[in-house]
Every structure is written in structure tokens, then in C-alpha cells.
Design a protein around this motif. Sequence first.
Motif, PDB file in Angstrom:
ATOM      1  N   GLY A 187      61.827 111.028  90.179  1.00 43.11           N
ATOM      2  CA  GLY A 187      60.384 111.149  90.330  1.00 43.11           C
ATOM      3  C   GLY A 187      59.608 110.126  89.531  1.00 43.11           C
ATOM      4  O   GLY A 187      58.433 109.869  89.815  1.00 43.11           O
ATOM      5  N   ALA A 188      60.272 109.539  88.526  1.00 42.66           N
ATOM      6  CA  ALA A 188      59.597 108.546  87.690  1.00 42.66           C
ATOM      7  C   ALA A 188      59.843 107.117  88.151  1.00 42.66           C
ATOM      8  O   ALA A 188      59.308 106.177  87.565  1.00 42.66           O
ATOM      9  CB  ALA A 188      60.063 108.700  86.231  1.00 42.66           C
ATOM     10  N   TRP A 189      60.649 106.950  89.203  1.00 39.59           N
ATOM     11  CA  TRP A 189      60.973 105.598  89.664  1.00 39.59           C
ATOM     12  C   TRP A 189      59.836 104.984  90.471  1.00 39.59           C
ATOM     13  O   TRP A 189      59.219 105.666  91.296  1.00 39.59           O
ATOM     14  CB  TRP A 189      62.219 105.621  90.550  1.00 39.59           C
ATOM     15  N   PRO A 190      59.583 103.687  90.308  1.00 40.09           N
ATOM     16  CA  PRO A 190      58.630 102.988  91.182  1.00 40.09           C
ATOM     17  C   PRO A 190      59.272 102.774  92.551  1.00 40.09           C
ATOM     18  O   PRO A 190      60.496 102.930  92.715  1.00 40.09           O
ATOM     19  CB  PRO A 190      58.404 101.659  90.456  1.00 40.09           C
ATOM     20  N   LEU A 191      58.456 102.397  93.524  1.00 45.17           N
ATOM     21  CA  LEU A 191      58.948 102.227  94.898  1.00 45.17           C
ATOM     22  C   LEU A 191      60.098 101.232  94.979  1.00 45.17           C
ATOM     23  O   LEU A 191      61.076 101.458  95.699  1.00 45.17           O
ATOM     24  CB  LEU A 191      57.802 101.772  95.809  1.00 45.17           C
ATOM     25  N   SER A 192      60.016 100.129  94.228  1.00 42.37           N
ATOM     26  CA  SER A 192      61.067  99.111  94.282  1.00 42.37           C
ATOM     27  C   SER A 192      62.417  99.696  93.877  1.00 42.37           C
ATOM     28  O   SER A 192      63.451  99.416  94.501  1.00 42.37           O
ATOM     29  CB  SER A 192      60.710  97.931  93.366  1.00 42.37           C
ATOM     30  N   GLN A 193      62.415 100.521  92.851  1.00 43.51           N
ATOM     31  CA  GLN A 193      63.654 101.129  92.385  1.00 43.51           C
ATOM     32  C   GLN A 193      64.174 102.153  93.397  1.00 43.51           C
ATOM     33  O   GLN A 193      65.388 102.293  93.595  1.00 43.51           O
ATOM     34  CB  GLN A 193      63.430 101.803  91.021  1.00 43.51           C
ATOM     35  N   GLN A 194      63.265 102.860  94.043  1.00 41.79           N
ATOM     36  CA  GLN A 194      63.657 103.824  95.068  1.00 41.79           C
ATOM     37  C   GLN A 194      64.332 103.125  96.251  1.00 41.79           C
ATOM     38  O   GLN A 194      65.325 103.620  96.806  1.00 41.79           O
ATOM     39  CB  GLN A 194      62.430 104.599  95.548  1.00 41.79           C
ATOM     40  N   LEU A 195      63.815 101.962  96.634  1.00 46.49           N
ATOM     41  CA  LEU A 195      64.393 101.223  97.764  1.00 46.49           C
ATOM     42  C   LEU A 195      65.791 100.713  97.421  1.00 46.49           C
ATOM     43  O   LEU A 195      66.697 100.732  98.274  1.00 46.49           O
ATOM     44  CB  LEU A 195      63.480 100.057  98.147  1.00 46.49           C
ATOM     45  N   ILE A 196      65.976 100.269  96.175  1.00 48.07           N
ATOM     46  CA  ILE A 196      67.306  99.834  95.750  1.00 48.07           C
ATOM     47  C   ILE A 196      68.267 101.011  95.768  1.00 48.07           C
ATOM     48  O   ILE A 196      69.434 100.881  96.145  1.00 48.07           O
ATOM     49  CB  ILE A 196      67.255  99.211  94.335  1.00 48.07           C
ATOM     50  N   TRP A 197      67.769 102.171  95.381  1.00 54.52           N
ATOM     51  CA  TRP A 197      68.595 103.391  95.409  1.00 54.52           C
ATOM     52  C   TRP A 197      69.047 103.700  96.842  1.00 54.52           C
ATOM     53  O   TRP A 197      70.202 104.111  97.052  1.00 54.52           O
ATOM     54  CB  TRP A 197      67.788 104.562  94.844  1.00 54.52           C
ATOM     55  N   VAL A 198      68.184 103.492  97.820  1.00 52.61           N
ATOM     56  CA  VAL A 198      68.554 103.723  99.213  1.00 52.61           C
ATOM     57  C   VAL A 198      69.697 102.799  99.624  1.00 52.61           C
ATOM     58  O   VAL A 198      70.639 103.207 100.319  1.00 52.61           O
ATOM     59  CB  VAL A 198      67.341 103.523 100.156  1.00 52.61           C
ATOM     60  N   VAL A 199      69.645 101.551  99.175  1.00 54.80           N
ATOM     61  CA  VAL A 199      70.737 100.606  99.449  1.00 54.80           C
ATOM     62  C   VAL A 199      72.039 101.128  98.844  1.00 54.80           C
ATOM     63  O   VAL A 199      73.102 101.067  99.472  1.00 54.80           O
ATOM     64  CB  VAL A 199      70.413  99.205  98.881  1.00 54.80           C
ATOM     65  N   SER A 200      71.953 101.659  97.625  1.00 57.81           N
ATOM     66  CA  SER A 200      73.136 102.221  96.970  1.00 57.81           C
ATOM     67  C   SER A 200      73.684 103.414  97.751  1.00 57.81           C
ATOM     68  O   SER A 200      74.895 103.560  97.906  1.00 57.81           O
ATOM     69  CB  SER A 200      72.792 102.663  95.540  1.00 57.81           C
ATOM     70  N   SER A 203      75.386 102.179 100.928  1.00 56.43           N
ATOM     71  CA  SER A 203      76.650 101.542 100.559  1.00 56.43           C
ATOM     72  C   SER A 203      77.677 102.610 100.181  1.00 56.43           C
ATOM     73  O   SER A 203      78.850 102.551 100.593  1.00 56.43           O
ATOM     74  CB  SER A 203      76.445 100.589  99.379  1.00 56.43           C
ATOM     75  N   GLY A 204      77.221 103.603  99.395  1.00 62.47           N
ATOM     76  CA  GLY A 204      78.112 104.690  99.013  1.00 62.47           C
ATOM     77  C   GLY A 204      78.615 105.468 100.206  1.00 62.47           C
ATOM     78  O   GLY A 204      79.775 105.892 100.249  1.00 62.47           O
ATOM     79  N   ALA A 205      77.755 105.653 101.215  1.00 61.47           N
ATOM     80  CA  ALA A 205      78.164 106.380 102.413  1.00 61.47           C
ATOM     81  C   ALA A 205      79.335 105.682 103.100  1.00 61.47           C
ATOM     82  O   ALA A 205      80.253 106.339 103.613  1.00 61.47           O
ATOM     83  CB  ALA A 205      76.980 106.506 103.375  1.00 61.47           C
ATOM     84  N   ILE A 206      79.327 104.361 103.121  1.00 59.35           N
ATOM     85  CA  ILE A 206      80.429 103.597 103.729  1.00 59.35           C
ATOM     86  C   ILE A 206      81.689 103.730 102.877  1.00 59.35           C
ATOM     87  O   ILE A 206      82.798 103.938 103.408  1.00 59.35           O
ATOM     88  CB  ILE A 206      80.034 102.115 103.875  1.00 59.35           C
ATOM     89  N   ILE A 207      81.538 103.646 101.561  1.00 59.27           N
ATOM     90  CA  ILE A 207      82.691 103.766 100.665  1.00 59.27           C
ATOM     91  C   ILE A 207      83.297 105.159 100.760  1.00 59.27           C
ATOM     92  O   ILE A 207      84.523 105.321 100.822  1.00 59.27           O
ATOM     93  CB  ILE A 207      82.280 103.452  99.213  1.00 59.27           C
ATOM     94  N   TRP A 208      82.456 106.183 100.788  1.00 57.78           N
ATOM     95  CA  TRP A 208      82.955 107.557 100.878  1.00 57.78           C
ATOM     96  C   TRP A 208      83.700 107.757 102.198  1.00 57.78           C
ATOM     97  O   TRP A 208      84.699 108.468 102.249  1.00 57.78           O
ATOM     98  CB  TRP A 208      81.820 108.564 100.805  1.00 57.78           C
TER      99      TRP A 208
END
Length: 294
Positions: A187-200, A203-208
Motif C-alpha cells: 500500500g505504500a508503494w508508488p505506481l512505478s514500484q507496483q508496475l515492476i512488481w507486476v513484471v515480477s 515472471s514468477g508465474a512462468i517459473i512456477w
Amino acid sequence: MTDEAQQTGVRSWIDRHRLVAFLLITYSFTWVVQGIVAAMGLEASWTQSILIGFGGFGPPVGAAVVIWASGGDLRKWIGQFFKWRIGVKWWVIVFGLPFVLLGSGVILFVALGGPIDLNSFPFPGIYLFVLVWGTIWGGGQEDLGWRGFMLPLLQDKYSALVSSLIVGVSWAAWHLPLFLNAATTQGAWPLSQQLIWVVSILSGAIIWTWMYNSTGSVLAVAVVHAGINGMGIFHPADVEALAPGGVPDTALNLLAEVTGAVPLLLFAVLLVVVYGGERLADGEIPGPEVVGLD
């Protein structure tokens, strides 16, 4: 209409719309719990963590209801979480991959000028607790729904890569209440950090998927999930530099997020190149039969 007829009608609808029903139940369960947590105004604490973890059982609850309504095999489905005979090679990968990804991210963080503080390195034994907690309550419990149910049903119609991305988008959106609650980390993340999290997340979904398709074990996926989530406690970033005076340094926090996401993204791309997007694994891959559905 009698109660029995209504129940039959509901079960029939769920059976015809398995994935839609799964997502509706999953989101409803989790979002109601998260809504209660937000309404209680809980700050970061063990109570908040436990309640949020309880909300994380939305995916297995959704999967269980759909499997029951569709006449599937609940015992077979749950058995995926206890499948530990996957070979020494895969257990080495399960336990070693989080450290490889962490090390790669730290090297990149330092190379780009990120400040570190080796004196803040925690007691290594805490990782065992983080791993167990993360597997059964702090994220790993989700995988019995996302990977042990949704993924094999999708793979009956789509490639492993497309199925992974569909699961990944659904998984990312499912976290929305955490981003709307100012008392959570997200909840404290800015939008830029949230978008990077979506990339993670994608990526994690493919690895899993690679891990699940290669082993057929939700347990292996859950442990990798917990391990990668827990690696943050060993990142040697200088906490005081990331948040001087308690105020987050946006640039440095973004750097930490990016350098954590890049290894995940590169490894996911490598898996697609090596294994191909059709299966993301060698040999046959799990389909609806793993939960007793055709």
C-alpha cells in the motif's frame, strides 16, 4: 424449487463454468478477509500477517469447491501438496534457486550503485522459519489453487506459456486489496514500484509453471515460492539509505525493486527459450486429470 434442486443447479453451473467459478470464489473469499483487515485498521503486526495469510487460502478454497461441485477427486488434488518424491536434482533446484536469484539481484544492485550494509545481515537460521511459514501460510498455500487447479485446466486448452500468463494476470489482480490498504507494504508503494512488481509476478508465474510441469508437485512450487519471497530478508541493502529519517528514497527503492525483478524476468525468458512455450518442461504436462476431471 426445492433446496436439493437449487443445490443441483448451482453445482451444474459451477461444473459448466469451472474457471469462472474458481475465480469468483477465490476473489470473494480473499477480498472479504482483506476488507475486514482494512476495516479493522490493523497496522503491520503478527495479527495482520496471520489474517492476511488466512485470506491467502482463497485459491485452494475456490479450487476445492469447484472440484467438489464438478465431481472431481479432492484427495488426488490435495495429494499434489504432499508430493515430495521428485528426485534430488529437483530439490537442489527448489532450495538453491532463491539464492541464485537473490545473488544475481544483489550483484546488479551493487553494480548500479545501490548502498549495502553487511552488518545488517540477519541470523541465517531465520530462513528456515521463513521457509516453513511461507510454504503453509505466507504464500505457498495459494499454489494449490493457482498451480494445482487453475493451471492444469488451462493447459488442457492453451500452451503452458499462455496458461502461465493467464494465471499470472489473475494472480496479480487478486492482490489488489493489499495495494488499497495503506497499512500493508504494498500500500505504500508508488505506481512505478507496483508496475515492476507486476513484471515480477508474471515472471514468477512462468517459473512456477516450469517447476510444476516438471515435477507435478505443488509442494515444490510452494517451497520455491516461499524461498523467493523470503529472500528479501537477506538483501544487504542499507535500510537507512533506502529510507533516511523514515522517509523512503523513491529512487533507491525503485532500484531495489528493479534489480530484484530483472533476474526473475531473465530466468523466465531463459526457460521459455530452453523448454519452449508449449510445455515449459520435458515430457507430458499436468492437465485436468490431476484433479480427477476430464
